[in-house]
Design an enzyme around this catalytic site. Sequence first.
Site, PDB file in Angstrom:
ATOM      1  N   HIS A  85       0.839  -1.191   0.000  1.00 58.14           N
ATOM      2  CA  HIS A  85       0.000   0.000   0.000  1.00 58.14           C
ATOM      3  C   HIS A  85       0.877   1.246   0.000  1.00 58.14           C
ATOM      4  O   HIS A  85       1.656   1.471   0.927  1.00 58.14           O
ATOM      5  CB  HIS A  85      -0.900   0.023   1.242  1.00 58.14           C
ATOM      6  CG  HIS A  85      -2.057  -0.911   1.153  1.00 58.14           C
ATOM      7  ND1 HIS A  85      -3.130  -0.878   2.021  1.00 58.14           N
ATOM      8  CD2 HIS A  85      -2.329  -1.916   0.267  1.00 58.14           C
ATOM      9  CE1 HIS A  85      -4.002  -1.813   1.691  1.00 58.14           C
ATOM     10  NE2 HIS A  85      -3.529  -2.459   0.636  1.00 58.14           N
TER      11      HIS A  85
ATOM     12  N   TYR B  67       3.036   6.923   9.873  1.00 60.83           N
ATOM     13  CA  TYR B  67       2.271   5.735   9.502  1.00 60.83           C
ATOM     14  C   TYR B  67       3.173   4.651   8.929  1.00 60.83           C
ATOM     15  O   TYR B  67       3.053   3.465   9.287  1.00 60.83           O
ATOM     16  CB  TYR B  67       1.185   6.098   8.496  1.00 60.83           C
ATOM     17  CG  TYR B  67       0.121   5.034   8.324  1.00 60.83           C
ATOM     18  CD1 TYR B  67      -1.052   5.064   9.057  1.00 60.83           C
ATOM     19  CD2 TYR B  67       0.303   3.992   7.411  1.00 60.83           C
ATOM     20  CE1 TYR B  67      -2.034   4.086   8.898  1.00 60.83           C
ATOM     21  CE2 TYR B  67      -0.663   2.998   7.251  1.00 60.83           C
ATOM     22  CZ  TYR B  67      -1.825   3.064   7.995  1.00 60.83           C
ATOM     23  OH  TYR B  67      -2.776   2.084   7.842  1.00 60.83           O
TER      24      TYR B  67
ATOM     25  N   TYR C 187      -9.873   4.972   7.027  1.00 59.91           N
ATOM     26  CA  TYR C 187     -10.108   5.331   8.427  1.00 59.91           C
ATOM     27  C   TYR C 187     -11.179   6.423   8.441  1.00 59.91           C
ATOM     28  O   TYR C 187     -10.968   7.507   7.893  1.00 59.91           O
ATOM     29  CB  TYR C 187      -8.835   5.869   9.078  1.00 59.91           C
ATOM     30  CG  TYR C 187      -7.738   4.857   9.263  1.00 59.91           C
ATOM     31  CD1 TYR C 187      -7.588   4.187  10.476  1.00 59.91           C
ATOM     32  CD2 TYR C 187      -6.837   4.577   8.241  1.00 59.91           C
ATOM     33  CE1 TYR C 187      -6.571   3.264  10.667  1.00 59.91           C
ATOM     34  CE2 TYR C 187      -5.815   3.656   8.414  1.00 59.91           C
ATOM     35  CZ  TYR C 187      -5.686   3.004   9.632  1.00 59.91           C
ATOM     36  OH  TYR C 187      -4.682   2.093   9.813  1.00 59.91           O
TER      37      TYR C 187
ATOM     38  N   LYS D 168       0.575  -0.186  15.026  1.00 64.20           N
ATOM     39  CA  LYS D 168       1.953  -0.119  15.514  1.00 64.20           C
ATOM     40  C   LYS D 168       2.376  -1.297  16.386  1.00 64.20           C
ATOM     41  O   LYS D 168       3.563  -1.459  16.669  1.00 64.20           O
ATOM     42  CB  LYS D 168       2.157   1.183  16.311  1.00 64.20           C
ATOM     43  CG  LYS D 168       1.994   2.444  15.484  1.00 64.20           C
ATOM     44  CD  LYS D 168       2.989   2.482  14.357  1.00 64.20           C
ATOM     45  CE  LYS D 168       2.794   3.650  13.433  1.00 64.20           C
ATOM     46  NZ  LYS D 168       3.545   3.523  12.192  1.00 64.20           N
TER      47      LYS D 168
ATOM     48  N   PRO E 173      -4.968  -0.029  18.403  1.00 65.79           N
ATOM     49  CA  PRO E 173      -4.691  -0.544  17.057  1.00 65.79           C
ATOM     50  C   PRO E 173      -4.739   0.513  15.966  1.00 65.79           C
ATOM     51  O   PRO E 173      -4.316   0.235  14.839  1.00 65.79           O
ATOM     52  CB  PRO E 173      -5.794  -1.597  16.852  1.00 65.79           C
ATOM     53  CG  PRO E 173      -6.884  -1.194  17.787  1.00 65.79           C
ATOM     54  CD  PRO E 173      -6.208  -0.582  18.967  1.00 65.79           C
TER      55      PRO E 173
END
Length: 391
Positions: free
Chosen positions: A72, A385, A201, A297, A293
């Site tokens: 991704h 991220y 998200y 990480k 979550p």
Amino acid sequence: MRTQVAIIGAGPAGLFLGHLLKQAGVDAVILERKDRDYVEGRVRAGVLEQITVDLMERLGLGERMRREGLVHGGTNLASDGEVFRIDMAELTGGSTVMVYGQQEVMKDLFDAAEARGVNIVFDADQVRPHDIDTDKPYVTWRKDGVEQRLDCDFIAGCDGYHGVSRAAIPADVLKTFERVYPFGWLGILTEAPPCDHELIYSNHERGFALASMRSPTRSRYYLQCSLDDRIEDWPDERFWDEISIRLGPDAASRIVRAPSFEKSIAPLRSFVTEPMRHGRLFLAGDAAHIVPPTGAKGMNLAVSDVVMLSEALSEYFQEGSAAGIDGYSARALARVWKAERFSWWFTSLTHRFPDRDGFDRKMQIAELDYIKGSRAAQVTLAENYVGLPLV
């Protein structure tokens, strides 16, 4: 029995450490309370930072990951159904993440451990570290009703939040920092194509939602829910209706409403313990820290811990230098706290908190709008991220 490093726990932290020490020529034995099927079968995270992908390659375990994993280069944020994309690869100079489930990582680690002679003792009951304040620590356990003992130079506590390792550190030495969140994540797995090729998200007035995946044919979805909710309160039809609202009409139009085959509710917490070393005992992974979550990480932090720890132990045994082991806790915690900060911030940005009012909701919307229009804000999000570098 004797070894150089006794590793308690055969989760990601323990297995990665075992492989790293084997590669460095350091003797180690891994003690695991459960059997392989139990450890490998636990449903956990599925997003790998670049550091984890690189480590899989370094250990010669990347073939199946390259074949089956999903690279991704971006991720998506949504505010009340309006979606915008963060181009992580462009913003970070090429860094990406890999969607490859923890269960698949564990299978690769276990298969290679067997082939390479990484020593794992399964069904080790009542594991206990001893004499960690001396230069002759040891670990005991029971197997098939017989007491066993392993003498060693160091002990690595990789046995998770509920393990015995952290409890072995004196209470007057250990400091803990914790934030318990007033909600949980209801998650389902389904055999259906995901609704998007990257994660979404979503911050919605009804609560957080996440559209994720494990493969091109297996979807993973999450909803923010009350800690009082039960799985029985969420039949599939109600779940699909709710997540369709929270993700917005565009994503909802691509959702395949297949039956769920796994459904669970997980509470969220942030937790860090300091120090991550006491005497001859080191903590790594969930034994030392927990992150919500959001941002994926958990396993990646365990990987960075054991990379640092393996470097320190290899330096000690190969060069006779204690600099690495003496600096391990401070070095690991510096990265841990940055990951905790990102996970806390991302959770605060995307979830509805019951004690917050309309002003707080407007602040979330304003920040999401700022991120959407600011390259600098997107760079900050993207570099956290994909994972900050080891220092």
